[in-house]
Design an enzyme around this catalytic site. Structure first.
Site, PDB file in Angstrom:
ATOM      1  N   GLU A  92      -4.728   2.342  -4.365  1.00 44.18           N
ATOM      2  CA  GLU A  92      -3.269   2.446  -4.399  1.00 44.18           C
ATOM      3  C   GLU A  92      -2.665   1.242  -3.703  1.00 44.18           C
ATOM      4  OE1 GLU A  92      -4.712   2.721  -1.464  1.00 44.18           O
ATOM      5  OE2 GLU A  92      -3.145   3.897  -0.459  1.00 44.18           O
ATOM      6  N   ASP A  96       0.864  -1.201   0.000  1.00 43.77           N
ATOM      7  CA  ASP A  96       0.000   0.000   0.000  1.00 43.77           C
ATOM      8  C   ASP A  96       0.887   1.233   0.000  1.00 43.77           C
ATOM      9  OD1 ASP A  96      -3.152   0.684   0.903  1.00 43.77           O
ATOM     10  OD2 ASP A  96      -1.640   2.248   1.342  1.00 43.77           O
TER      11      ASP A  96
END
Ligand SMILES: Nc1nc2c(ncn2[C@@H]2O[C@H](COP(=O)(O)OP(=O)(O)OP(=O)(O)O)[C@@H](O)[C@H]2O)c(=O)[nH]1
Length: 584
Positions: free
Chosen positions: A500, A456
């Site tokens: 993301e 992440d």
């Protein structure tokens, strides 16, 4: 008195009388035999023009012929006087004997056939010629047809012999016509080609005209109807000419090949149709004379039509032309005799029979040739159509298989794009799930280790906020490429897990190896800023790892859960770090 008398010497069996005959015209037809005998005695008769009793169409009502017959030494006393032209209307024969007796005999096609001495197509009379006796012969002939009066004397046996030959000739001719007629009837019925039908009409029309002209129609078809016999001549002429033009139209395919020629033929046909109707009322002479003359232009125009067809490359017209030339020759000869242009000899009298028989036979060949031509042409058309069809089929097949290939290609691309994330090009979450499930299963079965990494990006919201959303997109693209190249050697599967967030599966990787790769990835992400719009964007990532212990079997959710927990720890511990789930 320079017209010699006809002397019948011993052994003579037949004698054409033309050299011994004088003639006289009778304009109003009212002269009588007594006057004419007197005129003959005064030398009032002329020699025949060109020694031949052929005068053509004449306006005089009657012609008189005079001759002196002297049986010098012939044992035969009963002779047959034959007038070798069947179409005279009225013939009166007067015989004056030395004792002053005058015999009167009558015949001609205006009288019933039974008035003849012998049932024969040409008018004939019995004449008694006693030995060493001069008998005066006076013949009155009237005709609305062409004036011809060739007289001849025959003994009965000579007549029978002559007639045998003539009948054989006529039989041969009619036999040819009959055979061709029925042959073409069969062809017409089986092939249904109208040219055979018109050919039959042409043959029968032509045959009928000749049958009338040589007196056989009167003898066999309507012996007791002189009127009908006379009417049959113009009617059969019209019919034969109509059939001739119609046959030429069909055979030469004038309608398609030469419309003007077709119109001319039709013009002739209409004219003959009108003439046929008119001949029922108008005088015989008025009908027959123009009809006889019209045969010339009619045959010539057909000849020209054939020339025209040949010039335009229509091959069957060649035989047709040869056939026509034969007929033309024969017809010209016959018509010339009728018109009094040439004398009556074998070739001119029978030229029409010989010419037309040749014509009919050649036309039959021409029809066969035309048929063969049509068949080859049809075969060619069918063959070309087949070839065209085959070409079309193979072209269509090629098009179809190319379309199928394109479709398969498009399908493959579609399938592939269904697996990929639109922005980054790495696998999407859905496909990842399928692959992950399969890999987990495989690892459990083969007792292989396996690692899963959840990556992440840190504070990505800030990247978006600072550099814009497009810059954020570029970062996601660049980083996912880096991830892919970094783990390519390890058979790893890289996928975008969410906004993301990325996931990496490392098959056959031990826990140590998983840690090592995760650390390498984290460093790689953080060490190299992403360039965008002249700016450098530094990005770091937090990674949670989970190594599946050997011999354990996990479902995808549990495994991901483990990695997610580890990621959560990594985030909480200050980000930009790796945390392994198994250690905690
Ligand atoms: N440019 C761009 N931004 C995205 C995309 N998908 C998600 N984001 C952004 O990513 C950000 C994620 O924010 P958060 O979930 O708060 O997390 P973060 O800001 O990365 O902070 P942490 O994860 O806690 O370090 C959001 O601002 C989303 O708008 C994308 O496809 N393109």
């Amino acid at each position: 008195d320079d017209i010699p008398r006809a002397e019948l010497e011993a052994g003579l069996t037949h004698l054409p009388l033309s050299p011994y005959v004088g003639y006289r015209t009778d304009p109003d037809g009212r002269a009588d035999a007594t006057t004419l005998f007197q005129l003959a005695a005064q030398g009032g008769f002329q020699r025949l023009p060109k020694g031949d009793a052929t005068f053509g169409f004449r306006d005089e009502q009657a012609f008189w012929f005079h001759s002196r017959l002297f049986n010098e030494s012939n044992t035969e006393q009963r002779w047959l006087l034959v007038l070798q032209y069947p179409l005279l209307d009225n013939i009166d024969v007067y015989l004056r004997y030395p004792d002053g007796r005058v015999d009167h005999l009558a015949s001609g096609d205006m009288l019933p056939f039974t008035s003849r001495a012998i049932r024969f197509r040409q008018p004939n009379f019995w004449v008694d010629l006693p030995q060493r006796t001069e008998v005066e012969l006076l013949v009155r002939a009237s005709s609305k047809s062409s004036m011809q009066a060739p007289l001849a004397l025959y003994t009965f046996s000579a007549f029978a012999e002559m007639e045998r030959d003539a009948q054989l000739g006529i039989g041969l001719y009619d036999g040819i016509l009959f055979a061709l007629f029925f042959y073409n009837l069969v062809l017409w019925i089986s092939l249904r080609d109208s040219s055979h039908f018109w050919y039959m009409c042409h043959i029968s029309g032509f045959g009928l005209v000749l049958f009338c002209l040589n007196g056989l129609a009167f003898e066999y078809l309507w012996p007791n109807q002189p009127k009908l016999a006379n009417l049959a001549i113009p009617l059969s002429m019209c019919f034969s000419q109509m059939a001739m033009h119609q046959f030429a139209r069909v055979f030469l395919e004038l309608k398609e090949r030469w419309p003007l020629g077709d119109w001319i033929s039709r013009g002739f046909i209409y004219c003959y149709a009108i003439a046929a109707v008119a001949s029922l009322w108008v005088d015989y002479r008025v009908a027959v004379q123009p009809l006889t003359y019209s045969v010339f232009p009619g045959v010539l125009i057909v000849l020209y039509q054939a020339f025209h067809a040949i010039r335009n490359g229509y091959r069957p017209a060649r035989l047709f032309l040869v056939a026509w030339a034969m007929l033309l020759l024969g017809t010209a000869m016959y018509a010339s005799v009728s018109a009094g242009l040439v004398s009556k000899v074998f070739v001119t009298e029978y030229g029409i029979q010989v010419g037309s028989a040749m014509e009919m036979i050649l036309l039959s060949f021409a029809l066969a040739y035309r048929y063969a031509n049509l068949r080859t042409e049809n075969e060619r058309v069918v063959r070309e159509a087949n070839e065209q069809l085959e070409r079309n089929v193979s072209r269509r097949t090629a098009e179809l298989s190319s379309a199928l290939e394109q479709l398969a290609d498009a399908n493959a691309r579609l399938r592939e794009s269904n697996r990929r994330d639109v922005l980054t090009g790495v696998f999407n979450r859905r496909h990842f799930r399928e692959v992950f499930e399969h890999l987990l299963h495989q690892a459990a079965e083969t007792r292989q280790p396996m690692g899963v990494l959840l990556i992440d990006l840190d504070h990505f919201k800030k990247v978006n906020d600072t550099f814009g959303h497009l810059a954020g997109d570029e970062c996601l693209r660049v980083l996912s490429q880096r991830l892919q190249t970094e783990v390519a050697a390890d058979n790893a599967v890289v996928a975008r897990f969410g906004g993301e967030e990325f996931v990496v599966v490392l098959p056959s990787a031990t826990a140590a190896r998983v840690q090592e790769i995760a650390e390498r990835l984290r460093r790689r992400i953080g060490s190299e800023p992403v360039r965008y719009g002249g700016k450098e964007i530094v990005i770091t990532a937090s990674i949670g790892t989970f190594s599946i212990p050997l011999g354990f079997s996990f479902n995808p959710d549990d495994a991901l859960h483990q990695a997610d927990d580890a990621l959560y720890v990594a985030k909480n511990n200050g980000r930009n770090r790796v945390h392994a789930a198994n250690k905690s």
